[in-house]
Design a protein around this motif. Sequence first.
Motif, PDB file in Angstrom:
ATOM      1  N   SER A 447     -14.118 -34.977 -15.805  1.00 43.79           N
ATOM      2  CA  SER A 447     -14.106 -34.737 -17.251  1.00 43.79           C
ATOM      3  C   SER A 447     -14.252 -33.248 -17.494  1.00 43.79           C
ATOM      4  CB  SER A 447     -15.248 -35.494 -17.936  1.00 43.79           C
ATOM      5  OG  SER A 447     -16.492 -34.877 -17.624  1.00 43.79           O
ATOM      6  N   ILE A 448     -14.332 -32.875 -18.748  1.00 43.67           N
ATOM      7  CA  ILE A 448     -14.474 -31.460 -19.077  1.00 43.67           C
ATOM      8  C   ILE A 448     -15.823 -30.911 -18.632  1.00 43.67           C
ATOM      9  CG2 ILE A 448     -15.450 -31.719 -21.399  1.00 43.67           C
ATOM     10  CD1 ILE A 448     -13.393 -29.486 -22.234  1.00 43.67           C
ATOM     11  N   ASP A 449     -16.799 -31.780 -18.353  1.00 42.31           N
ATOM     12  CA  ASP A 449     -18.063 -31.308 -17.788  1.00 42.31           C
ATOM     13  C   ASP A 449     -17.828 -30.625 -16.445  1.00 42.31           C
ATOM     14  OD1 ASP A 449     -20.849 -32.384 -19.156  1.00 42.31           O
ATOM     15  OD2 ASP A 449     -19.101 -33.571 -19.731  1.00 42.31           O
ATOM     16  N   ASP A 450     -16.859 -31.127 -15.687  1.00 40.56           N
ATOM     17  CA  ASP A 450     -16.543 -30.493 -14.401  1.00 40.56           C
ATOM     18  C   ASP A 450     -15.971 -29.095 -14.616  1.00 40.56           C
ATOM     19  OD1 ASP A 450     -16.925 -32.762 -12.281  1.00 40.56           O
ATOM     20  OD2 ASP A 450     -15.864 -33.695 -13.945  1.00 40.56           O
ATOM     21  N   PHE A 451     -15.169 -28.935 -15.669  1.00 45.34           N
ATOM     22  CA  PHE A 451     -14.643 -27.613 -15.995  1.00 45.34           C
ATOM     23  C   PHE A 451     -15.784 -26.686 -16.401  1.00 45.34           C
ATOM     24  CE2 PHE A 451     -13.253 -24.450 -19.052  1.00 45.34           C
ATOM     25  CZ  PHE A 451     -12.178 -23.858 -18.392  1.00 45.34           C
ATOM     26  N   ALA A 452     -16.716 -27.179 -17.209  1.00 43.06           N
ATOM     27  CA  ALA A 452     -17.824 -26.348 -17.681  1.00 43.06           C
ATOM     28  C   ALA A 452     -18.614 -25.778 -16.513  1.00 43.06           C
ATOM     29  CB  ALA A 452     -18.733 -27.160 -18.600  1.00 43.06           C
ATOM     30  N   GLY A 457     -20.521 -22.057 -14.867  1.00 44.59           N
ATOM     31  CA  GLY A 457     -21.740 -22.253 -14.086  1.00 44.59           C
ATOM     32  C   GLY A 457     -21.844 -21.398 -12.842  1.00 44.59           C
ATOM     33  N   ILE A 458     -21.034 -20.375 -12.730  1.00 41.86           N
ATOM     34  CA  ILE A 458     -21.063 -19.491 -11.561  1.00 41.86           C
ATOM     35  C   ILE A 458     -22.129 -18.407 -11.748  1.00 41.86           C
ATOM     36  CG2 ILE A 458     -18.632 -19.892 -11.067  1.00 41.86           C
ATOM     37  CD1 ILE A 458     -18.013 -17.176 -12.359  1.00 41.86           C
ATOM     38  N   TYR A 468     -11.680 -13.257 -17.628  1.00 38.55           N
ATOM     39  CA  TYR A 468     -10.695 -14.231 -17.148  1.00 38.55           C
ATOM     40  C   TYR A 468      -9.385 -14.050 -17.894  1.00 38.55           C
ATOM     41  CZ  TYR A 468     -11.971 -16.696 -21.450  1.00 38.55           C
ATOM     42  OH  TYR A 468     -12.209 -17.017 -22.773  1.00 38.55           O
ATOM     43  N   THR A 469      -8.349 -14.649 -17.347  1.00 41.18           N
ATOM     44  CA  THR A 469      -7.029 -14.663 -17.968  1.00 41.18           C
ATOM     45  C   THR A 469      -6.619 -16.106 -18.242  1.00 41.18           C
ATOM     46  OG1 THR A 469      -5.872 -14.809 -15.853  1.00 41.18           O
ATOM     47  CG2 THR A 469      -6.388 -12.589 -16.675  1.00 41.18           C
ATOM     48  N   PHE A 470      -5.514 -16.271 -18.933  1.00 37.20           N
ATOM     49  CA  PHE A 470      -4.962 -17.607 -19.168  1.00 37.20           C
ATOM     50  C   PHE A 470      -4.738 -18.318 -17.839  1.00 37.20           C
ATOM     51  CE2 PHE A 470      -1.339 -20.464 -19.446  1.00 37.20           C
ATOM     52  CZ  PHE A 470      -1.620 -21.232 -20.565  1.00 37.20           C
ATOM     53  N   ALA A 471      -4.223 -17.588 -16.853  1.00 32.86           N
ATOM     54  CA  ALA A 471      -3.954 -18.182 -15.536  1.00 32.86           C
ATOM     55  C   ALA A 471      -5.236 -18.686 -14.886  1.00 32.86           C
ATOM     56  CB  ALA A 471      -3.258 -17.164 -14.640  1.00 32.86           C
ATOM     57  N   ASP A 472      -6.352 -17.984 -15.095  1.00 35.51           N
ATOM     58  CA  ASP A 472      -7.630 -18.423 -14.528  1.00 35.51           C
ATOM     59  C   ASP A 472      -8.076 -19.749 -15.136  1.00 35.51           C
ATOM     60  OD1 ASP A 472      -7.849 -16.109 -12.938  1.00 35.51           O
ATOM     61  OD2 ASP A 472      -8.793 -14.994 -14.582  1.00 35.51           O
ATOM     62  N   VAL A 473      -7.869 -19.904 -16.436  1.00 30.72           N
ATOM     63  CA  VAL A 473      -8.240 -21.159 -17.104  1.00 30.72           C
ATOM     64  C   VAL A 473      -7.421 -22.311 -16.534  1.00 30.72           C
ATOM     65  CG1 VAL A 473      -8.300 -22.384 -19.313  1.00 30.72           C
ATOM     66  CG2 VAL A 473      -8.910 -19.953 -19.214  1.00 30.72           C
ATOM     67  N   ALA A 474      -6.100 -22.116 -16.461  1.00 32.97           N
ATOM     68  CA  ALA A 474      -5.216 -23.164 -15.953  1.00 32.97           C
ATOM     69  C   ALA A 474      -5.531 -23.482 -14.495  1.00 32.97           C
ATOM     70  CB  ALA A 474      -3.762 -22.734 -16.113  1.00 32.97           C
ATOM     71  N   ASP A 478      -6.664 -26.989 -12.743  1.00 30.29           N
ATOM     72  CA  ASP A 478      -5.826 -27.534 -11.669  1.00 30.29           C
ATOM     73  C   ASP A 478      -6.654 -27.885 -10.438  1.00 30.29           C
ATOM     74  OD1 ASP A 478      -3.029 -28.110 -10.793  1.00 30.29           O
ATOM     75  OD2 ASP A 478      -3.513 -26.611  -9.256  1.00 30.29           O
ATOM     76  N   ARG A 479      -7.719 -27.133 -10.193  1.00 27.75           N
ATOM     77  CA  ARG A 479      -8.588 -27.453  -9.051  1.00 27.75           C
ATOM     78  C   ARG A 479      -9.385 -28.728  -9.307  1.00 27.75           C
ATOM     79  NH1 ARG A 479      -9.302 -21.769  -9.000  1.00 27.75           N
ATOM     80  NH2 ARG A 479     -11.281 -21.932 -10.143  1.00 27.75           N
ATOM     81  N   ILE A 480      -9.629 -29.044 -10.568  1.00 31.29           N
ATOM     82  CA  ILE A 480     -10.368 -30.267 -10.889  1.00 31.29           C
ATOM     83  C   ILE A 480      -9.447 -31.480 -10.804  1.00 31.29           C
ATOM     84  CG2 ILE A 480     -11.671 -31.454 -12.701  1.00 31.29           C
ATOM     85  CD1 ILE A 480     -12.478 -28.608 -13.684  1.00 31.29           C
ATOM     86  N   VAL A 481      -8.307 -31.392 -11.489  1.00 28.53           N
ATOM     87  CA  VAL A 481      -7.275 -32.437 -11.428  1.00 28.53           C
ATOM     88  C   VAL A 481      -5.919 -31.734 -11.383  1.00 28.53           C
ATOM     89  CG1 VAL A 481      -6.163 -34.354 -12.633  1.00 28.53           C
ATOM     90  CG2 VAL A 481      -8.654 -34.128 -12.701  1.00 28.53           C
ATOM     91  N   PRO A 482      -5.175 -31.849 -10.301  1.00 34.64           N
ATOM     92  CA  PRO A 482      -3.869 -31.179 -10.209  1.00 34.64           C
ATOM     93  C   PRO A 482      -2.916 -31.649 -11.317  1.00 34.64           C
ATOM     94  CG  PRO A 482      -4.580 -31.894  -8.036  1.00 34.64           C
ATOM     95  CD  PRO A 482      -5.532 -32.516  -9.021  1.00 34.64           C
TER      96      PRO A 482
END
Length: 638
Positions: A447-452, A457-458, A468-474, A478-482
């Motif tokens: 879920s979006i909690d994993d994104f948060a 959380g770093i 960050y950039t737009f590419a970093d968000v995407a 993608d690492r959470i769900v391709p």
Amino acid sequence: MIRPLLAASLLASAATIAQVPAGNSAPQPVPIVDTIPAPRDTPYPGGTILLDVDATDTERGIFRVRETIPVAGGGHMVLLFPKWLPGSHSPTGQIDKLAGLVVTANGKVVPWTRDSVDVFAFHLDVPAGAQALDVQFQFLSATKTDQGRVAMTPNLISLQPNSVSLYPAGYFTRQIPIRMTAHFPAGFTAAGAIPATVTGSTWAYGQTNYEVLVDSPVLAGRYGRKWALGPRVNLNVFADRPEMLAASDEQIAAHKRLVEQAVRTFGAQHYDRYEFLLSLSDQLGGIGLEHHRSSENGSRTGYFTEWDQNVPARNLLPHEFTHSWDGKFRRGAELWTPDYRTPMQGASLWVYEGQTQFWGYVLQARSGLVSKQDTLDGYASILGIYDTAPARQWRPLIDTTNDPVISQRRPKGWVSWQRSEDYYNEGLMVWMEVDAMLRQKSGGRKSIDDFARAFFGIRDGDWGEVTYTFADVAATLDRIVPYDWAAFLTRRLTETGQPAPTQGFAMNGYRLVYGPDQSNYLKQVEKTRKNVDLSYSLGLVIGEGSAVTATIWESPSFKAGIDVGTQIQAVNDDAYTPEVLKAAIVAAKDGRDPIRLLVRNGDRLRTVAIDYHGGPRYPKLVKTGTGQTGLDKLLLPR
């Protein structure tokens, strides 16, 4: 052949007209030369700036400033007043309220000249042998709301360091050391993120750099209380009167849960200490402004004492607290600037503000600051606004990230068609869709909690900035769900001519519908704003004094010729009251006659007919399935 020949003839004529006739004057522009040093990431060589602020003139709202700026030698120098302010996303520094500027060195006046292009900059020549510049000026708080935000009253002071200081051009602000001292009236206490030593009514703040100082406002007042919400988080509340500070144990417990739920959600803390600065006032200007280790929050005087009547107001603290992670620690690369003169670019505000708006509603529910039902009703009001407003036909979401610069929150006549800062609430809707897609594509495992946690959380304990950039968000998604997240997000940000993006709520188990009953949440919003909101039926909002404050583009009221400023005098031959108009809407549902309004625009009276027969209409979310849906799970405490 007639039309092509005619077109060619017209083009030729236009070209002839465009040429400068022989003998006419034809000036050339004066070149614009930037003579202000660009910021460099190198330590300011002069030493530590000493800033002394006298904030005792609360009757007249005058801050008196003395600033000692050490220099490393003589020569040309430029002093800057902060212009582009983080959190405002625009050049809104209040240079117009700076007065009485005098600069001296070795006891002699040093003349200054304002830059002819950048009026926030002051040029001067430092005399040979001078070791410091002594700067004096006043910052004049607004004393009426038509002058801007009131920052000082007899009982409250909002001290924003960016308004009471100048800084030397040519350096990253994090490379300029500074130490501030503030003097408050006798009997006042104060709160802020920078530790201070208190002697009588003088608060001496520890040395820091100019970037941190500007990010660390102070709220002071005659009547204040402080509650610890966690090991490193405090709630500091100042009010017009002491009885407004009567908070119950359960109210404070809900604020403690807000801190607990935020830390559990993001998985890290990006502050050494965090201070909520909350003013409860009818006199001090309202505010909601994020900082890394604090937030400035202004709310209604009955925040605690009329708790059940202030539900919508309790979204403010969850929103601003979220910004410590989203916007302050993680910041769009184009929004981060080395000083307060470099323009900010707002392309990432759909993350900075949009996802913060998303988490603000989630955290208010997870903490119990706001009930789940009131949170759902709040969502419904957002969806209803975008479902009825047609501006998405022509203007994409991403373009609204320019609004802080375009309009700077000045009133608009046709917001439903012009759009405003929609990256907040439409951004929330996009992130709800992201959450629903993560759940769907992972079979409920993500879920979006994993994104948060992955994105915010770093680096626990780091209260610098990670851009960050737009590419970093995407890429993080993608690492959470391709999935091709870049394409999906690009479509949502740039599309026009499409319905409001309510799909995320539907995918997460709740559907937007309309019914005749107004939720308690919407009733409280009306009471707070002192208006009558008929956006979803007649398509207008009526404020105090029967004046229309908003008309929905292409709505029944729009088609009847009603615009902002129109005053409603009568409804079907009866004098206007909100109750009379609402009764007419009910009556028209079972009839064929239009609703007749006697309206006034200036000195002109006219009668208009609104051909509407849909009855009272208000938005609400209806659950579409059984068991726990994605939205139900999202709002559960962690």
